[in-house]
Design a protein around this motif. Sequence first.
Motif, mmCIF file in Angstrom:
data_model
loop_
_atom_site.group_PDB
_atom_site.id
_atom_site.type_symbol
_atom_site.label_atom_id
_atom_site.label_comp_id
_atom_site.label_asym_id
_atom_site.label_seq_id
_atom_site.Cartn_x
_atom_site.Cartn_y
_atom_site.Cartn_z
ATOM 1 N N VAL A 9 28.535 41.527 34.360
ATOM 2 C CA VAL A 9 29.196 40.337 34.901
ATOM 3 C C VAL A 9 28.560 39.085 34.300
ATOM 4 C CG1 VAL A 9 29.735 39.023 36.990
ATOM 5 C CG2 VAL A 9 29.747 41.528 37.050
ATOM 6 N N GLN A 10 29.365 38.267 33.636
ATOM 7 C CA GLN A 10 28.886 37.048 33.004
ATOM 8 C C GLN A 10 29.212 35.790 33.804
ATOM 9 O OE1 GLN A 10 27.027 37.026 30.147
ATOM 10 N NE2 GLN A 10 27.063 39.256 30.295
ATOM 11 N N ARG A 16 38.223 34.772 40.136
ATOM 12 C CA ARG A 16 38.191 35.343 38.789
ATOM 13 C C ARG A 16 36.760 35.646 38.387
ATOM 14 N NH1 ARG A 16 41.089 30.797 35.621
ATOM 15 N NH2 ARG A 16 42.248 30.842 37.563
ATOM 16 N N VAL A 17 36.616 36.614 37.501
ATOM 17 C CA VAL A 17 35.299 36.967 36.991
ATOM 18 C C VAL A 17 35.419 37.214 35.484
ATOM 19 C CG1 VAL A 17 34.556 38.013 39.163
ATOM 20 C CG2 VAL A 17 35.613 39.441 37.407
ATOM 21 N N VAL A 18 34.292 37.108 34.798
ATOM 22 C CA VAL A 18 34.245 37.465 33.382
ATOM 23 C C VAL A 18 33.265 38.625 33.249
ATOM 24 C CG1 VAL A 18 33.612 36.730 31.060
ATOM 25 C CG2 VAL A 18 34.785 35.140 32.596
ATOM 26 N N VAL A 19 33.754 39.725 32.677
ATOM 27 C CA VAL A 19 32.931 40.914 32.467
ATOM 28 C C VAL A 19 32.823 41.161 30.959
ATOM 29 C CG1 VAL A 19 32.717 43.390 32.871
ATOM 30 C CG2 VAL A 19 33.664 41.911 34.667
ATOM 31 N N GLU A 20 31.589 41.271 30.472
ATOM 32 C CA GLU A 20 31.381 41.511 29.043
ATOM 33 C C GLU A 20 31.483 42.991 28.742
ATOM 34 O OE1 GLU A 20 27.916 41.125 25.670
ATOM 35 O OE2 GLU A 20 27.967 39.634 27.277
ATOM 36 N N VAL A 21 32.420 43.328 27.859
ATOM 37 C CA VAL A 21 32.634 44.719 27.461
ATOM 38 C C VAL A 21 32.531 44.802 25.936
ATOM 39 C CG1 VAL A 21 34.205 46.681 27.518
ATOM 40 C CG2 VAL A 21 34.200 45.051 29.417
ATOM 41 N N GLY A 22 31.514 45.463 25.445
ATOM 42 C CA GLY A 22 31.349 45.612 24.005
ATOM 43 C C GLY A 22 31.215 44.289 23.278
ATOM 44 N N LEU A 38 30.609 40.765 43.484
ATOM 45 C CA LEU A 38 29.992 40.894 42.163
ATOM 46 C C LEU A 38 28.842 39.911 41.984
ATOM 47 C CD1 LEU A 38 33.270 41.239 40.064
ATOM 48 C CD2 LEU A 38 31.828 43.061 40.996
ATOM 49 N N GLN A 39 27.848 40.311 41.222
ATOM 50 C CA GLN A 39 26.684 39.462 40.989
ATOM 51 C C GLN A 39 26.445 39.305 39.497
ATOM 52 O OE1 GLN A 39 23.321 41.035 43.109
ATOM 53 N NE2 GLN A 39 24.302 40.830 45.108
ATOM 54 N N LEU A 40 26.034 38.105 39.103
ATOM 55 C CA LEU A 40 25.754 37.819 37.702
ATOM 56 C C LEU A 40 24.715 38.775 37.130
ATOM 57 C CD1 LEU A 40 25.601 33.915 37.717
ATOM 58 C CD2 LEU A 40 27.405 35.354 36.755
ATOM 59 N N VAL A 142 33.364 48.906 43.948
ATOM 60 C CA VAL A 142 32.380 47.912 43.558
ATOM 61 C C VAL A 142 31.342 47.836 44.658
ATOM 62 C CG1 VAL A 142 31.995 45.492 43.036
ATOM 63 C CG2 VAL A 142 34.113 46.586 42.322
ATOM 64 N N ALA A 143 30.086 47.969 44.291
ATOM 65 C CA ALA A 143 29.036 47.878 45.291
ATOM 66 C C ALA A 143 28.904 46.441 45.757
ATOM 67 C CB ALA A 143 27.706 48.356 44.692
ATOM 68 N N ALA A 144 28.748 46.285 47.069
ATOM 69 C CA ALA A 144 28.619 44.946 47.632
ATOM 70 C C ALA A 144 27.212 44.745 48.151
ATOM 71 C CB ALA A 144 29.623 44.763 48.768
ATOM 72 N N GLY A 145 26.720 43.565 47.968
ATOM 73 C CA GLY A 145 25.379 43.259 48.441
ATOM 74 C C GLY A 145 25.431 42.212 49.516
#
Length: 200
Positions: A9-10, A16-22, A38-40, A142-145
């Motif tokens: 997670v970026q 909205r979220v940005v997830v770095e894939v490859g 989600l966490q950075l 998705v795991a939640a904290g």
Amino acid sequence: MIASVRGTVQHVGLDRVVVEVGGVGMLLHTTPATASTLQLAQEALLATTLVVREDSLTLYGFATADERDVFEQVQTVSGVGPRLALAMLSVLAPDRLRSAVTSGDLATLTKVPGIGRKGAERIVLELRDKIALPSVTGSTTVAAGPSSVAAWRDQVTEALVGLGYSTKQAEEAVGSVADSAPADAEVSQMLRAALRELGR
């Protein structure tokens, strides 16, 4: 079709979220509840669907495959596009949405910003006999904290305003559920509670 995305997670926004894939940052539109889990810099696995338009390719991310399936199914109703479908899942969990549709509960459906009585009637008419049962296998989660009290209050208020409620309504709903909130309250949990409060 892009069925799922796993990566670091970026960025985490309200919806909205940005997830770095490859090495590529993928922007995914989500519900506030999903974004809040989600966490950075942490790895996330999201079920996804790609909506193709003439002038855009938009990726939507979900905490479970079941949410994604419902998102896709409600869009088979005339007049329901991706934004309204996402709003429906922001207010109602998949099982609650199914229950409202199959029982013809128009009052519950009209709690979603953007859905009036006629729209709710159309959703019930077109979906009642074909809304899918929840997916038992193959779902992604998705795991939640836990979040701090101050953090979840601000995030839930912002999420409610983003869903179309006034700032005053949002603050009052958050205030009503804050007193009974557990010490380790999660944003998604408190967002649901605040939406129930607003639906009374």
